[in-house]
Structure formats: structure tokens, C-alpha cells
Design a protein around this motif. Structure first.
Motif, PDB file in Angstrom:
ATOM      1  N   GLY A 136     -40.296  68.711 -32.413  1.00  0.00           N
ATOM      2  CA  GLY A 136     -41.468  69.574 -32.270  1.00  0.00           C
ATOM      3  C   GLY A 136     -42.020  69.598 -30.853  1.00  0.00           C
ATOM      4  N   ILE A 137     -41.143  69.384 -29.857  1.00  0.00           N
ATOM      5  CA  ILE A 137     -41.567  69.403 -28.457  1.00  0.00           C
ATOM      6  C   ILE A 137     -41.117  70.727 -27.840  1.00  0.00           C
ATOM      7  N   PRO A 138     -42.034  71.680 -27.637  1.00  0.00           N
ATOM      8  CA  PRO A 138     -41.636  72.957 -27.027  1.00  0.00           C
ATOM      9  C   PRO A 138     -41.378  72.768 -25.541  1.00  0.00           C
ATOM     10  N   MET A 139     -40.280  73.302 -25.052  1.00  0.00           N
ATOM     11  CA  MET A 139     -39.905  73.141 -23.655  1.00  0.00           C
ATOM     12  C   MET A 139     -40.421  74.316 -22.825  1.00  0.00           C
ATOM     13  N   ILE A 140     -40.683  74.065 -21.540  1.00  0.00           N
ATOM     14  CA  ILE A 140     -41.270  75.102 -20.690  1.00  0.00           C
ATOM     15  C   ILE A 140     -40.215  76.095 -20.203  1.00  0.00           C
ATOM     16  N   ASN A 141     -38.932  75.726 -20.289  1.00  0.00           N
ATOM     17  CA  ASN A 141     -37.831  76.623 -19.931  1.00  0.00           C
ATOM     18  C   ASN A 141     -36.901  76.787 -21.130  1.00  0.00           C
ATOM     19  N   THR A 142     -36.119  77.865 -21.137  1.00  0.00           N
ATOM     20  CA  THR A 142     -35.029  77.982 -22.095  1.00  0.00           C
ATOM     21  C   THR A 142     -33.880  77.097 -21.618  1.00  0.00           C
ATOM     22  N   VAL A 143     -32.861  76.927 -22.457  1.00  0.00           N
ATOM     23  CA  VAL A 143     -31.687  76.149 -22.061  1.00  0.00           C
ATOM     24  C   VAL A 143     -31.067  76.739 -20.796  1.00  0.00           C
ATOM     25  N   ASP A 144     -30.859  78.060 -20.787  1.00  0.00           N
ATOM     26  CA  ASP A 144     -30.226  78.699 -19.635  1.00  0.00           C
ATOM     27  C   ASP A 144     -31.081  78.579 -18.379  1.00  0.00           C
ATOM     28  N   GLU A 145     -32.413  78.685 -18.531  1.00  0.00           N
ATOM     29  CA  GLU A 145     -33.306  78.541 -17.377  1.00  0.00           C
ATOM     30  C   GLU A 145     -33.257  77.118 -16.824  1.00  0.00           C
ATOM     31  N   GLU A 146     -33.185  76.131 -17.727  1.00  0.00           N
ATOM     32  CA  GLU A 146     -33.123  74.736 -17.279  1.00  0.00           C
ATOM     33  C   GLU A 146     -31.798  74.465 -16.572  1.00  0.00           C
ATOM     34  N   VAL A 147     -30.711  74.987 -17.111  1.00  0.00           N
ATOM     35  CA  VAL A 147     -29.402  74.834 -16.461  1.00  0.00           C
ATOM     36  C   VAL A 147     -29.434  75.457 -15.075  1.00  0.00           C
ATOM     37  N   GLU A 148     -29.990  76.658 -14.987  1.00  0.00           N
ATOM     38  CA  GLU A 148     -30.076  77.347 -13.691  1.00  0.00           C
ATOM     39  C   GLU A 148     -30.923  76.543 -12.700  1.00  0.00           C
ATOM     40  N   SER A 149     -32.025  75.957 -13.191  1.00  0.00           N
ATOM     41  CA  SER A 149     -32.898  75.156 -12.338  1.00  0.00           C
ATOM     42  C   SER A 149     -32.166  73.934 -11.790  1.00  0.00           C
ATOM     43  N   ILE A 150     -31.414  73.264 -12.646  1.00  0.00           N
ATOM     44  CA  ILE A 150     -30.649  72.080 -12.226  1.00  0.00           C
ATOM     45  C   ILE A 150     -29.592  72.477 -11.202  1.00  0.00           C
ATOM     46  N   GLU A 151     -28.896  73.578 -11.463  1.00  0.00           N
ATOM     47  CA  GLU A 151     -27.829  74.015 -10.555  1.00  0.00           C
ATOM     48  C   GLU A 151     -28.398  74.445  -9.204  1.00  0.00           C
ATOM     49  N   TYR A 152     -29.536  75.132  -9.228  1.00  0.00           N
ATOM     50  CA  TYR A 152     -30.140  75.584  -7.966  1.00  0.00           C
ATOM     51  C   TYR A 152     -30.620  74.389  -7.143  1.00  0.00           C
ATOM     52  N   ALA A 153     -31.303  73.440  -7.794  1.00  0.00           N
ATOM     53  CA  ALA A 153     -31.806  72.259  -7.092  1.00  0.00           C
ATOM     54  C   ALA A 153     -30.655  71.452  -6.501  1.00  0.00           C
ATOM     55  N   SER A 154     -29.530  71.418  -7.203  1.00  0.00           N
ATOM     56  CA  SER A 154     -28.383  70.620  -6.756  1.00  0.00           C
ATOM     57  C   SER A 154     -27.574  71.326  -5.680  1.00  0.00           C
ATOM     58  N   ARG A 155     -27.386  72.620  -5.853  1.00  0.00           N
ATOM     59  CA  ARG A 155     -26.520  73.362  -4.929  1.00  0.00           C
ATOM     60  C   ARG A 155     -27.263  73.813  -3.671  1.00  0.00           C
ATOM     61  N   VAL A 156     -28.536  74.206  -3.837  1.00  0.00           N
ATOM     62  CA  VAL A 156     -29.285  74.803  -2.730  1.00  0.00           C
ATOM     63  C   VAL A 156     -30.373  73.869  -2.204  1.00  0.00           C
ATOM     64  N   GLY A 157     -31.131  73.274  -3.119  1.00  0.00           N
ATOM     65  CA  GLY A 157     -32.276  72.476  -2.706  1.00  0.00           C
ATOM     66  C   GLY A 157     -31.916  71.156  -2.054  1.00  0.00           C
ATOM     67  N   ASN A 158     -31.043  70.383  -2.712  1.00  0.00           N
ATOM     68  CA  ASN A 158     -30.741  69.028  -2.218  1.00  0.00           C
ATOM     69  C   ASN A 158     -29.259  68.686  -2.374  1.00  0.00           C
ATOM     70  N   PRO A 159     -28.370  69.477  -1.796  1.00  0.00           N
ATOM     71  CA  PRO A 159     -26.930  69.238  -2.010  1.00  0.00           C
ATOM     72  C   PRO A 159     -26.424  67.922  -1.437  1.00  0.00           C
ATOM     73  N   LEU A 160     -27.099  67.374  -0.421  1.00  0.00           N
ATOM     74  CA  LEU A 160     -26.634  66.142   0.225  1.00  0.00           C
ATOM     75  C   LEU A 160     -27.298  64.892  -0.343  1.00  0.00           C
ATOM     76  N   HIS A 161     -28.094  65.067  -1.388  1.00  0.00           N
ATOM     77  CA  HIS A 161     -28.924  63.965  -1.893  1.00  0.00           C
ATOM     78  C   HIS A 161     -28.208  63.145  -2.961  1.00  0.00           C
ATOM     79  N   TYR A 162     -28.272  61.809  -2.801  1.00  0.00           N
ATOM     80  CA  TYR A 162     -27.884  60.885  -3.861  1.00  0.00           C
ATOM     81  C   TYR A 162     -29.155  60.560  -4.659  1.00  0.00           C
TER      82      TYR A 162
END
Length: 327
Positions: free
Chosen positions: A245-271
Motif C-alpha cells: 500500500g505504498i504509492p510511488m511518486i514515479n511509474t516503473v518506466d519513469e523510475e527506470v529512466e531516472s536511474i539510467e539518466y542519473a547513471s549515464r548523464v548525471g554521474n557516469p564516473l561515480h562509484y
């Protein structure tokens, strides 16, 4: 609250002068706000005293010394309006106990720590109407005692914040105003669990897989199977949240896109921080991230076996790292 008539002059104190604690506190300090720091790691405290501040870099460049007021819990005698809490989950309970004499009824607490488990501990000292949780999609590295590196250009990253009782207050708006002035891009939401779970889901993919395979976020995204792995983990976590019963602020696809954008564009060199913990011999927080999702699924009858598998996978990676570096 005693300071509601003077919201533009909030005083802050950061509990936990680590990577994220330094980032939040120093950015607020640079924006002109009054900030103190409290920490318990003696090498960090000693380095700051000897240096006269903390060394701050951005993307490994421009290293400069920033004077800060850093105290142990026993030394501190201040009375901030807002506590910003960034501790490792395993260390939080003891630190809150050491700071307990400093907590007052007019104060509020904000935390965007990784994982789940800290709000119950904070709630022992602050009522729900004085607790604000959130997410911090901001990459920072603690190079060592008194030495921090902000990853990403100024204004990089995003954050959400939400009251534990889900009621927007004047002080929350004032904190968000100050965070915006510090270039942290805050967004207020009104769904506490969904907001905080978004960061847990994010970390359950990037932190965990990058730690297991000792790669950067960008290197993970270069793998052909990265999208499928990300969607599998996000979908499994969302199914558990839906059953709980925990409503999420993003859809599955939006969350996937957010993770991919943060990883590929935002912080690609970050461990991620979990990797940093492992290579420095510190216990990781995987039990509070993938482990929490696995336990949530078990509680509500949802199969989260991938998250359970990865929880054990990170612990095996910790053991392997220790074995290899003892030889």
C-alpha cells in the motif's frame, strides 16, 4: 514553533560530517546560512581542527579549504532550528543517543539517508510532525578525514522532501527555500513512504550492482543488459510496494529512466557510496536497501528473490574483497 515568525534565518546543525553531511552543510554555508557540524569519527575531527576546515573539491578539481564549525556531541552547545542527519544506518542509534541532550521541542529533523530504518530511530527523539524525510540524488565522495569531493557541476542532482505526517508546513517551505538557495533543487511532496522508497529503489539497482562488480555508474550503463536488469529490480520493488500500500511518486518506466539518466548523464564516473564503504573496509548498508525490499516482499507475499539474492551477493563481495586484500 518558536521560529515561525523568523523563517528566513533558520540555523542548521548537521549530524554526521561525512560525504553527504558535508555537502548539504557546506552548500548551505556557502549560500550564507548558519551551519554547525557534529561528528564522532575522531580522525575526521582531528583533521578539521589541524587544517582549520575541510578540503573541498568538485570533480577532483579546485581543491580549497572551507572553514567549518565541527564538534563532538559532547562539545556542542548550540540550539539549531533544523537538524540535518546523514549517518550510516548502523551508526545512527548510538549517535542520536549521544546527541539526545541537544534535542529541543522547537527543533525539527531532516534526513535523506540511504535505506530504511532511520526514521524509527529519529522518531524516538522527534515527533512525527517534526520529522522530514526525503531523497538526495546527489553524488559525493569522502576522500578521507576532512577531505570531500562534490561530484557533478553546481546545481547537479535533485532531491525530494516530505513531512512524516504528510502535512506541508511553513518550516518545511522555509527549509526548501534554503535548500534551493544552496542549489540543491528541492521538491516538496506529500507522500512520505513513496518519496523515501524512491531513493531505496534507486540505490537497490545502482549502489548494489556497481558495488558487486566494482564499476562506476556509467560503466554499468554501458552494459547491454543494464536496462533489463534495472527494470527487473525496479518492477520487483514496485510490486512489493504496491502490495504494502505504498504509492510511488514515479511509474516503473519513469523510475527506470531516472536511474539510467542519473547513471549515464548525471554521474557516469561515480562509484556509489556502498562501493566506497566496501573498499574502505566498512560494512555496507545493503541490508537496509535490497534487504529491506526483500523483507517487505516477504511480509506481503510478493516474490522479491532478486533483491534477496543481491543482498547476499553484496555480502559475498564484501567477504571476497577482504580475502583478496589480506593476501
Amino acid at each position: 514553533m518558536t521560529n515561525e515568525g523568523n523563517m528566513n534565518e533558520l540555523k542548521y546543525a548537521v549530524i554526521g560530517a561525512g560525504a553527504m553531511g558535508y555537502r548539504y552543510g557546506i552548500l548551505l554555508q556557502n549560500a550564507g546560512f548558519n551551519v554547525d557540524f557534529i561528528d564522532a569519527w575522531e580522525p575526521n575531527i582531528q583533521a578539521v581542527k589541524e587544517q582549520g576546515g575541510v578540503w573541498v573539491s568538485r570533480d577532483h578539481e579546485g581543491r580549497h579549504l572551507v572553514p567549518v564549525n565541527l564538534y563532538t556531541p559532547e562539545e556542542y552547545a548550540g540550539d539549531p532550528d533544523v537538524w540535518i542527519i546523514f549517518m550510516k544506518q548502523m551508526q545512527l542509534e548510538d549517535m542520536l543517543k549521544r546527541c539526545s541532550q541537544l534535542f529541543k521541542d522547537h527543533q525539527v529533523a531532516f534526513s535523506a539517508m540511504n535505506g530504511w530504518g532511520h526514521f524509527e530511530k529519529i522518531n524516538q527523539y522527534f515527533s512525527e510532525d517534526r520529522i522530514y524525510g526525503g531523497t538526495a540524488i546527489i553524488a559525493t565522495v569522502l576522500n578521507g578525514p576532512g577531505d570531500v569531493d562534490f561530484i557533478g557541476k553546481p546545481g547537479t542532482g535533485s532531491m525530494h522532501m516530505c513531512a512524516m505526517n504528510e502535512k506541508v508546513t511553513d518550516i518545511e517551505k522555509a527549509i526548501a527555500h534554503d535548500f534551493a538557495a544552496a542549489n540543491m533543487n528541492p521538491e516538496i511532496t506529500t507522500d512520505f513512504k513513496g518519496t523515501c522508497m524512491a531513493k531505496i529503489v534507486f540505490n537497490s539497482v545502482v549502489n548494489t550492482l556497481c558495488t558487486m562488480y566494482q564499476i562506476t555508474m556509467g560503466q554499468f550503463m554501458e552494459f547491454d543488459g543494464a536496462h533489463d536488469m534495472t527494470k527487473q529490480l525496479v518492477s520487483e520493488a514496485y510490486a512489493a510496494c504496491d502490495a504494502a500500500g505504498i504509492p510511488m511518486i514515479n511509474t516503473v518506466d519513469e523510475e527506470v529512466e531516472s536511474i539510467e539518466y542519473a547513471s549515464r548523464v548525471g554521474n557516469p564516473l561515480h562509484y556509489p557510496s556502498m562501493y566506497q564503504d566496501m573498499i574502505h573496509g566498512r560494512k555496507t548498508e545493503v541490508d537496509y536497501i535490497n534487504g529491506y525490499i526483500a523483507r517487505l516482499g516477504e511480509q506481503y507475499g510478493v516474490d522479491c528473490r532478486t533483491h534477496a539474492f543481491l543482498t547476499n551477493g553484496v555480502h559475498l563481495a564484501e567477504l571476497a574483497f577482504q580475502i583478496h586484500h589480506q593476501q
